[in-house]
Design an enzyme around this catalytic site. Sequence first.
Site, short mmCIF file in Angstrom:
data_model
loop_
_atom_site.label_atom_id
_atom_site.label_comp_id
_atom_site.label_asym_id
_atom_site.label_seq_id
_atom_site.Cartn_x
_atom_site.Cartn_y
_atom_site.Cartn_z
N ARG A 182 0.83 -1.21 0.12
CA ARG A 182 0.14 0.08 0.00
C ARG A 182 0.72 1.26 -0.09
O ARG A 182 1.88 1.17 0.81
CB ARG A 182 -0.94 0.11 1.44
CG ARG A 182 -1.93 -1.10 1.37
CD ARG A 182 -2.69 -0.91 2.82
NE ARG A 182 -3.11 -2.10 3.41
CZ ARG A 182 -4.41 -2.56 3.16
NH1 ARG A 182 -5.21 -1.58 2.71
NH2 ARG A 182 -4.55 -3.57 3.48
N HIS A 209 -14.67 44.89 -5.58
CA HIS A 209 -15.91 45.51 -4.87
C HIS A 209 -16.83 44.51 -4.44
O HIS A 209 -17.10 44.56 -3.18
CB HIS A 209 -16.56 46.46 -5.67
CG HIS A 209 -17.56 47.27 -5.20
ND1 HIS A 209 -18.88 46.82 -5.21
CD2 HIS A 209 -17.58 48.31 -4.20
CE1 HIS A 209 -19.79 47.57 -4.35
NE2 HIS A 209 -19.02 48.33 -3.95
N ARG A 247 -11.70 56.73 7.82
CA ARG A 247 -10.82 56.79 6.63
C ARG A 247 -11.50 58.05 5.85
O ARG A 247 -12.67 57.83 5.48
CB ARG A 247 -10.49 55.37 5.93
CG ARG A 247 -9.48 55.88 4.72
CD ARG A 247 -9.43 54.58 3.85
NE ARG A 247 -10.50 54.27 2.96
CZ ARG A 247 -10.60 53.20 2.39
NH1 ARG A 247 -9.51 52.28 2.24
NH2 ARG A 247 -11.68 52.78 1.54
N GLU A 277 -0.32 52.09 1.88
CA GLU A 277 -0.61 51.12 1.00
C GLU A 277 0.17 51.17 -0.51
O GLU A 277 -0.34 50.82 -1.31
CB GLU A 277 -2.15 51.26 0.68
CG GLU A 277 -2.92 52.53 0.95
CD GLU A 277 -4.11 52.60 0.96
OE1 GLU A 277 -4.83 51.40 0.88
OE2 GLU A 277 -4.86 53.81 1.27
N GLY A 329 -2.98 49.24 4.17
CA GLY A 329 -3.85 48.67 3.27
C GLY A 329 -3.24 47.63 2.40
O GLY A 329 -2.72 47.96 1.36
N THR A 330 -3.20 46.39 2.72
CA THR A 330 -2.40 45.46 2.13
C THR A 330 -2.98 45.06 0.80
O THR A 330 -2.64 44.38 -0.02
CB THR A 330 -2.31 44.32 3.24
OG1 THR A 330 -3.30 43.82 3.61
CG2 THR A 330 -1.08 44.60 3.97
N ASN A 331 -4.29 45.50 0.44
CA ASN A 331 -4.86 45.31 -0.86
C ASN A 331 -4.19 45.99 -1.71
O ASN A 331 -3.71 45.72 -2.94
CB ASN A 331 -6.35 45.56 -0.86
CG ASN A 331 -7.32 44.73 0.05
OD1 ASN A 331 -6.78 43.64 0.30
ND2 ASN A 331 -8.15 45.38 0.68
N CYS A 383 -5.71 46.45 7.75
CA CYS A 383 -6.88 46.50 7.37
C CYS A 383 -7.29 45.99 6.01
O CYS A 383 -8.47 46.09 5.58
CB CYS A 383 -7.56 47.79 7.61
SG CYS A 383 -6.95 49.10 6.57
#
Length: 916
Positions: A103, A478, A648, A783, A804-806, A869
Amino acid sequence: MSDCKRVYRFGTDAQGTRVTEGDKSMNFVLGGKGANLAEMSRIGLPVPGGFTITCQTCVEYSGAGNVWPEGALDEIVAAEADLEARCGKKLGDASDPLLVSVRSGAPFSMPGMMDTVLNLGLNDDSVQGLIAQTQNPRFAWDSYRRFIQMFSNVVMGVDADLFENALTQARLVAGVRVDSELSAEDLQELVETFKGIFSENVDAALYPELEVADGKPVFPHDPELQLRLAIQAVFGSWMNERACIYRKQHGISDDLGTAVNVQAMAFGNKGETSATGVAFTRNPADGTKEFYGDFLVNAQGEDVVAGIRNTEPIADLKTTPGLESAGEELERVFLTLEDHYRDMCDIEFTIEQGKLWMLQTRVGKRTATAALRIAIEMVEEGLITREEAVSRIDPAQLDQLLHPQFDASKKYEALASGLNASPGAAVGEVVFSSDDAVARANEGHKVILVRWETNPDDLKGMVAAEGILTSHGGKTSHAAVIARGMGTPCVCGVERFHIDAAEKVVRIEGSERVLHEGDVISIDGTQGIVVDGAVDLASAELTGDLDTILSWADEIRLDETCGHANHVRVNADNPEDAELALEFGAEAIGLCRTEHMFLGDRKNIIQSFILSDDETVKQQALADLLKVQTEDFLAMFKTMSGRDVVVRLLDPPLHEFLDDPRELEVAITKKEAAGANEEELAALRTRLRRIDGMVESNPMLGLRGVRLSVVFSDLPLMQVRAVATAAARLIKEGVDPRPEIMVPLVSITAEHVQIREVIERVIAEVSDEEGVELNIPVGTMLELPRACMVADEIAHYADFFCFGTNDLTQTTFGFSRDDAEAKFIPLYMHKKILKDNPFETIDTAVLELVRMAVEKGRATNPDMHFGVCGEHGGDPKSIKGLFNVADVDYVSCSPYRVPLARLAAAQAKLEAKRSA
Ligand code: PEP
Ligand code: MG
C-alpha cells in the site's frame, strides 16, 4: 551502497518481541500510514508484521527516471526474508504461504489517489497452500482471482473492464446472480481466464523480466518479482494524474514522494468469526464521545467502502457471536489510541478468525462542530490543555459554523465555477440589476444578483440579494469585499458566464443552458461554484462551544507576558455591521470606509458637488453631506462607545460616484430621438462632458486617496467637521466616542503633513464651537511601497499606521486587484510561478514592506500603534505572519471573519511563545 536507511520494520519477531524501527514523528520518511503503523506496534497494539520503504526512496527512484537507487533492492529483499522469518511463513510457499498487501502512504493523507495491491504472493503453488491452511478452496481461489485482477490492472495497467466482463460471463455460465454464488470450481476457471487476459494485454517488451510463452508474457509466479513490480507501481502512482490534481488542490508538494507499506495480510473474509471495519474513537460529525463506525462480518476492507452490503454499527461488534472478545479488545484499543495520541483517531481493522488486527490509524478528520466539542471535552477530561485545544481548531473551518453551506453529504454538478469570494451558500432567482433585486426581494422572492461586476451603487441590490455572482473581478474586487463584509455568499470571476444585462440573459460558454431572469440557481461561495436549480442548504449552527474556544483564544492572544497583545478589529461602515462585529468579539473599528456612506440618495449630493461649477450649488451639497455624515458618525460612535473607530477620509476614484458615461450617452441619444427639449439636452451634454473629463486611464492609480483631499480640499474639511461634531455632541451626552482619522493612499510625506494641518485646524474649530476638548488621533494608511520606504519620516506626523495590504499588494506586484485574479493568477499558481494568491495570503515581499515600515515607524515614534486592514487581516495564514513577522498590534477584517481572526491571533501568539 548508500548509507541512508530505506526500509523500516514494524510488528514483532517470531517470539513476539517488538522489532519496530519507526514512530509517529516520521511522517515525512515513512508516510502517515507507515509512521502510525510503527507507532501502534511500538505501543503494543496488534499490528500484522511488515516493513515500510521510505518516501525518499520513491523520490530518488522517480527522479532517476524509474531507476532503483543503489542498494535499495537488496534492503527490500533482506526485509522480505526477515518478514518471512518473523511470520514463520514464506511467500509463494505451497503448504503455508505468506501473503502481503502493498500500500501507498504519503506524508499527507490522499485518500484513494494512489495504488494498493492485496493478496500478493499467490501463485499456482501457494494457492494450494492457502487451501490447505484454510480448508476453504472457494476463499483461496477467490483471493487468487482478485490478486490477478488487481495486479494486472494496478501494476500492469490492463483495463479493469476486461476482468469485470469475464466475471459477468462466468456468472452467466454458472447461472448465478452475484459473485459470492460462484463455486470454487467456477473461480478456479476464472483464474485461468484472468491469466489469459493478462497474457493478451501486457506488452512483453515493456517488462523484459516476465517469462514468455508462445510469444506472450506469463503472469509472474515469482513472489519476489511480483513484489518488486508492485512497489514500482505504487511509486509510479505518486505522479499519476489524479494524485497530481489532488495535491494541487490541497497545496501538497510534489517533492515529498510516497512510502510503500508491505504488510502481512489479515483476512476478514474467512467466515463468520472474521470481519472488517472502519471506526472513529469519537463521533466525527458532532463530536459526541462515543465509538463510531461500521463493520461487516466475513468481508474484505474494500467491501465496506464499496457499500455493497449493509454494514453493522460498531457498537454491536462485541455482542456479535464469535466476535465478542475481538469487539472488547477493539474498545480497549480505542481508549489506548486516544490516550496515546491525545486526540480523536480513525481506525481500520480486520478480525481474522476471532483475532483483532489493526491496519491503520491516524488523527481523524472532523467537522468544525465536532472539532470544537472534542477539543473542549478533552480539556475537561484533562487530556489536553486549553492552549492545545485552541491550537487544534482550524480557523478556516469556522466559516462552516457561521454561514449556511451546500449539504456536504450530496454531490452537485457545477454549471460553472469562479472564485470563492465570500463563504456560505445561497439559492435564489437570477436578477441582473440592483433595482430588480430590490423589487423582487420586496415581493418576497429570494434573489441572486448576477452582474458583470458590482460598483458602489449596487449596494442596495447586494443587500437585498441572498447571494452575489460576478463574471469579472477578484477576491478584493468591490463585490468580494462588500459581500464578505455583509456575510453574503459571493462567487466572483465566473468567466464562463457571458452576461447580457440589457437582454437579461446569461449565455454559458461550453453549455447549451441559457439563464433568464427568474431562473433559480444556487451558489456556493465557500467552494466557488454555481449550480443550476435549487440545492438543499445545511444551516449554520452557532454553538456555545465556539464561544468557549474563542474566550480561551482571547485569554491567550491578549496575554502581554510574551510580547504585545494581538488585537482584532473590524472593518465596518454602518452601525448594524458594528453591532454584529461586537457580538463576534471585535475590539474596535479598524477601518470605516466613508465612501460607503455616500451611496443611495446621497449619490446625487456628491454628484452635484463634483459636477457643478456653481459655487452655491457646491456649498449646498457640502452642507447636505455634512449633515448626513454627522448623523452617520453619531450612530457609529454611539454603538462603539469606549472603543476606537478609525475613520478613513474619502478614498475611491471619484468616477465611482458618477454615472456611467456610456449609459448617459445612450440616454441622450434616446432623448434626442424622442424630441426632448434643447435645454434638457444641453444640460445632459454638459454633464456628459464633465464626466468624460473625469475619466482616467488607470483610475486605481489616479485621483483617489489623499489626492482627492488635496484636489477637492473642501471634502476633508467637511468629513473632519462631521467626525469632530459628532464626537463633541456625544461627549456632551455622556457617551465615550473614540474617533481616529486616517489619511489613505499617502506616498509623499508632505501629502500627509498638509492634510494633517487641515484636519487639526478643523478639530480645533469644532472644539471651540462646541466647547468640548477633542483629542482625535490622526494616522496614515500605508498602502504604497514608497510610503513604506519613508515610514520613518511619515511617522513624525502620524499617531498610527494602518496598512492597506490590498493596495500594497496591487502596487508591489503591479497586478491590478480587479483583474489579475480572473486573468492570470490561477495560471500562475498552476505553473507554480506563484504558490498562493497574493490578494488572499500575504506575499513575503509585501509582508517585508510591512515589517520594515513598522520597524521604521517604531524607531521614530515608539508610542505609535500599527494595524492591518486589508483582506489579509482576515486570512489565518497571513494573520500569523502579520503578528509574528511584521509585529503589528492589530488586524482588522470584515465582521464574519472576526471569530477566525481571534483564533488565528491566538495561534500566532502560541507559535511566538513556542519559538521565544
Ligand atoms: C487596502 O487597500 O488594503 C484597503 C483596506 O483599502 P481598500 O480595500 O478600501 O482600497
Ligand atoms: Mg486601499
